[in-house]
Design an enzyme around this catalytic site. Structure first.
Site, mmCIF file in Angstrom:
data_model
loop_
_atom_site.group_PDB
_atom_site.id
_atom_site.type_symbol
_atom_site.label_atom_id
_atom_site.label_comp_id
_atom_site.label_asym_id
_atom_site.label_seq_id
_atom_site.Cartn_x
_atom_site.Cartn_y
_atom_site.Cartn_z
ATOM 1 C CG ASN A 253 -0.314 0.012 2.434
ATOM 2 O OD1 ASN A 253 0.762 0.690 2.829
ATOM 3 N ND2 ASN A 253 -0.391 -1.498 2.862
ATOM 4 C CG ASP B 17 -6.857 -5.813 5.094
ATOM 5 O OD1 ASP B 17 -6.379 -5.653 3.689
ATOM 6 O OD2 ASP B 17 -7.006 -5.007 5.630
ATOM 7 C CE LYS C 291 8.733 -11.411 -14.574
ATOM 8 N NZ LYS C 291 9.562 -10.825 -15.295
ATOM 9 C CG PHE D 290 -2.330 5.319 13.534
ATOM 10 C CD1 PHE D 290 -1.170 5.310 14.159
ATOM 11 C CD2 PHE D 290 -2.222 6.640 12.726
ATOM 12 C CE1 PHE D 290 -0.219 6.167 15.208
ATOM 13 C CE2 PHE D 290 -1.340 7.330 12.969
ATOM 14 C CZ PHE D 290 -0.661 7.520 14.537
ATOM 15 C CE LYS E 282 -7.407 -0.189 12.432
ATOM 16 N NZ LYS E 282 -7.568 0.595 11.320
ATOM 17 C CE LYS F 235 -8.954 -3.850 14.090
ATOM 18 N NZ LYS F 235 -8.537 -4.333 13.185
#
Ligand SMILES: Cc1cc2nc3c(=O)[nH]c(=O)nc-3n(C[C@H](O)[C@H](O)[C@H](O)COP(=O)(O)O)c2cc1C
Length: 404
Positions: free
Chosen positions: A209, A278, A288, A324, A338, A342
């Site tokens: 990301n 995730d 490859k 975060f 969250k 969590k």
């Protein structure tokens, strides 16, 4: 607010070739709202005129022990005024004079009479630096409690390679910010994560990301500044790991989890600024992947990775746990969900699609949610956001300590 705002910084300048960096440093300090005064040696005046330093510090430059008219006793008055006295560059000569208590000009007399803490940035040719005389002088100063800023290593102005290069102005400004940081995390073990993770598809491809790791870096640096014993567990970063932290690079979300699992019990706080992937490919291809044999389109199968924060949240004893939430929509809903799921103490949420917020830049706009309330913070540098987060972590740690 900026940590250097209103601070009184006395800058001593001796006759080394790195003197040009001190001009940039003065500009940086003034931009951050510090007040600066400069003391120059005769040697320093051979390299750069006092007028240049006067212009950069926006103050009169001091160089004469006997004829400074606006000070009754300049070498005493100047250090009484200062919060800190930085000598940069510090020549082999000024280090030798300081080590032996010689005070034959304004800079050396001011160093000997210093009421305030003193930092020196030795800068010279590598042979001069390695000379046992210089090394012994540096050790004497270190033993007396003078802060020694280690020189960098590399190509020197004399075309030789080795230690002796004065750190860049930005690095010296950071040293001053470190100096003024509250030492409220001394003796505290802090885990900080940052950056993205990479989930390998084959030996050359991965999914990841856009996280740069800059917010995690800023938190790790600030925690170390405040005296914390910081372990920084991170994926591939777009900026260097700060000095003074234990550096634990990882690649995948599973690596991140394994690195944290063993350390979490022994830590007092975990600040999870990383952006772990995730999902991960169900099958890793040893070779490859080739497009031959595929009919124009193909699909990859993914599975969920370990939910690192949720798993550690389930194991939490009295650690402070901070998460975060980087979202592009319904930020508040996701963040609150969250926070609860969590088992976090607070969550730092931001809309990464907003201007000035999110991944690659140096600024962020965040909202902090606790179980009870929300606090919207303005657009700030990632360093300032790091300070806000650690102020709250320190507050929670103190509350826990008081409740024991
Ligand atoms: C071109 C040039 C560059 C110098 N660079 C350095 C230096 O980087 N570090 C150092 O310790 N001395 C350096 N010196 C030597 C010092 O200027 C010299 O030791 C002087 O006496 C230092 O005086 P001060 O410490 O009172 O400023 C340099 C000299 C010259 C001519």
């Amino acid at each position: 607010m900026n940590r250097l705002q209103g601070k009184k910084i006395l800058v001593g300048v001796s006759g080394g070739i790195a003197i040009y960096k001190t001009l940039t440093l003065l500009s940086l300090l003034n931009k951050q709202g510090a007040q600066t005064r400069v003391v120059m040696t005769e040697g320093a005046c051979q390299f750069v005129t006092p007028l240049t330093f006067q212009t950069m510090s926006k103050n009169k430059v001091y160089k004469d022990l006997f004829s400074e008219e606006d000070h009754f006793i300049p070498h005493i008055d100047l250090t009484r005024w200062a919060d800190v006295f930085l000598i940069a560059p510090a020549t082999a000569n000024i280090l030798a004079k300081m080590a032996r208590g010689i005070s034959d000009d304004l800079l050396s007399s001011t160093a000997l009479a210093a009421h305030c803490p003193v930092l020196v940035s030795p800068a010279m040719n590598v042979v001069m630096y390695r000379n046992p005389a210089t090394q012994e002088n540096i050790q004497i100063l270190r033993d007396r409690g003078i802060g020694i800023i280690e020189p960098d290593s590399g190509l020197l102005a004399c075309d030789e390679k080795g230690e002796g290069r004065m750190p860049e102005a930005e690095d010296l400004a950071r040293v001053l910010e470190d100096f003024f940081a509250p030492k409220d995390l001394v003796g505290t073990k802090i885990l900080v994560t940052g950056g993205p993770t990479r989930e390998m598809i084959d030996p050359v491809r991965f999914i990841s990301n856009r996280s740069s790791g800059k917010q995690g870096i800023a938190i790790a640096r600030e925690a170390a500044r405040r005296g914390g014993e910081v372990t920084f567990v991170h994926g591939p970063l777009q900026a260097p790991v700060p000095k003074g932290v234990e550096d634990v690079p990882v690649t995948s979300t599973e690596d991140l989890y394994l690195a944290l699992k063993d350390r979490f019990d022994g830590a007092q706080a975990l600040i999870m600024a990383a952006a772990p992937a995730d999902m991960t490919p169900v099958h890793y291809l040893d070779q490859k992947m080739k497009k031959e044999g595929k009919s124009g389109s193909f699909s990859l199968e993914f599975k969920e990775t370990t939910d690192v924060l949720k798993t550690l949240g389930g194991q939490k004893k009295d650690q402070v746990l901070v998460g975060f939430a980087a979202e592009t929509q319904s930020v508040e809903d996701y963040a609150k969900k969250k926070l609860k799921e969590k088992n976090l103490d607070f969550i730092v949420a931001n809309d990464v699609s907003a201007q000035g917020a999110g991944f690659a830049g140096d600024t962020n706009i965040v909202t902090i949610f606790t179980k009870k309330d929300r606090e919207d913070l303005p657009l700030q540098s990632k360093e300032e956001v790091a300070r806000e987060i650690l102020d709250r972590v320190v507050g929670l740690l103190q509350e826990r300590e008081a409740g024991k």
